[in-house]
Design a protein around this motif. Sequence first.
Motif, PDB file in Angstrom:
ATOM      1  N   LYS A  60     -11.708  -3.057  -1.736  1.00  0.00           N
ATOM      2  CA  LYS A  60     -11.474  -4.605  -1.285  1.00  0.00           C
ATOM      3  C   LYS A  60     -12.577  -5.132  -0.579  1.00  0.00           C
ATOM      4  O   LYS A  60     -12.026  -6.649  -0.480  1.00  0.00           O
ATOM      5  CB  LYS A  60     -10.246  -4.376  -1.075  1.00  0.00           C
ATOM      6  CG  LYS A  60      -8.676  -4.259  -2.090  1.00  0.00           C
ATOM      7  CD  LYS A  60      -7.389  -4.509  -1.617  1.00  0.00           C
ATOM      8  CE  LYS A  60      -6.794  -5.182  -2.469  1.00  0.00           C
ATOM      9  NZ  LYS A  60      -6.048  -2.793  -2.704  1.00  0.00           N
TER      10      LYS A  60
ATOM     11  N   CYS B 155       0.720  -1.474  -0.034  1.00  0.00           N
ATOM     12  CA  CYS B 155      -0.103  -0.038   0.038  1.00  0.00           C
ATOM     13  C   CYS B 155       0.874   1.359   0.465  1.00  0.00           C
ATOM     14  O   CYS B 155       1.921   1.335   0.905  1.00  0.00           O
ATOM     15  CB  CYS B 155      -0.522  -0.217   1.156  1.00  0.00           C
ATOM     16  SG  CYS B 155      -2.086   1.458   1.209  1.00  0.00           S
TER      17      CYS B 155
ATOM     18  N   ASP C 226      -9.525   2.681   2.908  1.00  0.00           N
ATOM     19  CA  ASP C 226     -10.371   1.602   1.970  1.00  0.00           C
ATOM     20  C   ASP C 226     -11.484   2.040   2.861  1.00  0.00           C
ATOM     21  O   ASP C 226     -11.434   2.263   4.087  1.00  0.00           O
ATOM     22  CB  ASP C 226     -10.302   0.378   1.866  1.00  0.00           C
ATOM     23  CG  ASP C 226     -11.307  -0.602   0.925  1.00  0.00           C
ATOM     24  OD1 ASP C 226     -12.334   0.367   1.118  1.00  0.00           O
ATOM     25  OD2 ASP C 226     -10.814  -1.192   0.325  1.00  0.00           O
TER      26      ASP C 226
ATOM     27  N   VAL D 253      -5.622   6.865   0.605  1.00  0.00           N
ATOM     28  CA  VAL D 253      -4.693   5.729   2.048  1.00  0.00           C
ATOM     29  C   VAL D 253      -5.554   5.653   3.219  1.00  0.00           C
ATOM     30  O   VAL D 253      -5.316   5.358   3.970  1.00  0.00           O
ATOM     31  CB  VAL D 253      -3.551   6.737   2.025  1.00  0.00           C
ATOM     32  CG1 VAL D 253      -2.671   6.859   1.664  1.00  0.00           C
ATOM     33  CG2 VAL D 253      -4.482   8.125   3.285  1.00  0.00           C
TER      34      VAL D 253
HETATM   35  S1  SF4 Z   1      -7.181  -1.345   1.047  1.00  0.00           S
HETATM   36 FE1  SF4 Z   1      -6.431  -0.520   2.442  1.00  0.00          FE
HETATM   37  S2  SF4 Z   1      -3.800  -1.195   3.078  1.00  0.00           S
HETATM   38 FE2  SF4 Z   1      -5.256  -2.230   0.694  1.00  0.00          FE
HETATM   39  S3  SF4 Z   1      -4.447  -1.224  -1.317  1.00  0.00           S
HETATM   40 FE3  SF4 Z   1      -5.800  -0.359  -0.976  1.00  0.00          FE
HETATM   41  S4  SF4 Z   1      -5.799   1.513   1.497  1.00  0.00           S
HETATM   42 FE4  SF4 Z   1      -4.042   0.694   1.134  1.00  0.00          FE
END
Ligand code: SF4
Length: 222
Positions: free
Chosen positions: A120, A36, A89, A87
Motif C-alpha cells: 500500500k 488488518c 507491508d 502481517v
Molecule cells: S498495510 Fe499493513 S496494517 Fe494495512 S493491511 Fe497491510 S499489513 Fe495490515
Amino acid sequence: MRAKSILRKSRKIDSWFISYYGMNHYRGCLHGCVYCDGRSEKYNVEGEFGKDITVKINAIEILNRELNPRRKRKPMRRSYIMLGGGVGDSYQPVEKKYQLSRKAMNLVNNYNLPVHILTKSTLVERDIDIIKEINEKNRAIVSFSFSSVSKEISSIFEPGVPAPEERLETMKLFKKEGIACGMFLIPVIPYITDKPELIEDAVRKAKQYRVDFILFSGMTLK
Ligand code: SF4
C-alpha cells in the motif's frame, strides 16, 4: 529477531499471486490499518500493533541460501515470488532504514526469478530500477491494495498509508516502464466500501490508470 526461514512455501499455487513462494521481512505494520488481520491474536504479532515492528534482521542471508539453486536437491517450482502479504507491508516506513525489500529484490534479480509485489506504500517507487530489470528478464507485477479509492474513507481505515490517488500515481510510474500493475480491492469493507457507487469509482479509476487487473475480496474477521 533472527529468523530461521524466510520463504513461505505452499503446495498449491496461490491464484492471487500466481506464486508458490512468499516472503515478508517485517512482522507488524506501522500503516496501522483498522481492519488488518495482523491484529488477530492468531498471528502472535509481538507488541502493540501499529506501533511495534519486528525486523527479521538476518533475512537476506537466509533468503540467499533459500534461493540458491546449488543448495537445492529439487529446483524451485516456476512461479512468481511474492513479496508482501502476511502481517506487515514490505514497504512500510521501517523499510527506509533497513532496505530488506530492496536487498531481497536484488537477490531475486540475481537468481533470475519473477516477482509479484503487493503493497500500500508509494515507497516501492524507490526500487523501480531493480523491478524494471527483473521485469525485462523474468517479469514483475506490482500490485496495490485498496479498500476503496475514497481519500476520506482511507484516512479513517488506513491512517498510515498514502492516499489512494498517490498509490494510483505510483502505479502510473510502473505502467510507464511497461510493468504490469494490479488493483487488489481488498478488503471491501461491509457497509462502508461495498456500496455499488464506491466499487464503480474504484473500477473507473483502475481503467483510467490502465491497471491490468482487479481482484476483489471481502474482509476476514479473525
Ligand atoms: S498495510 Fe499493513 S496494517 Fe494495512 S493491511 Fe497491510 S499489513 Fe495490515
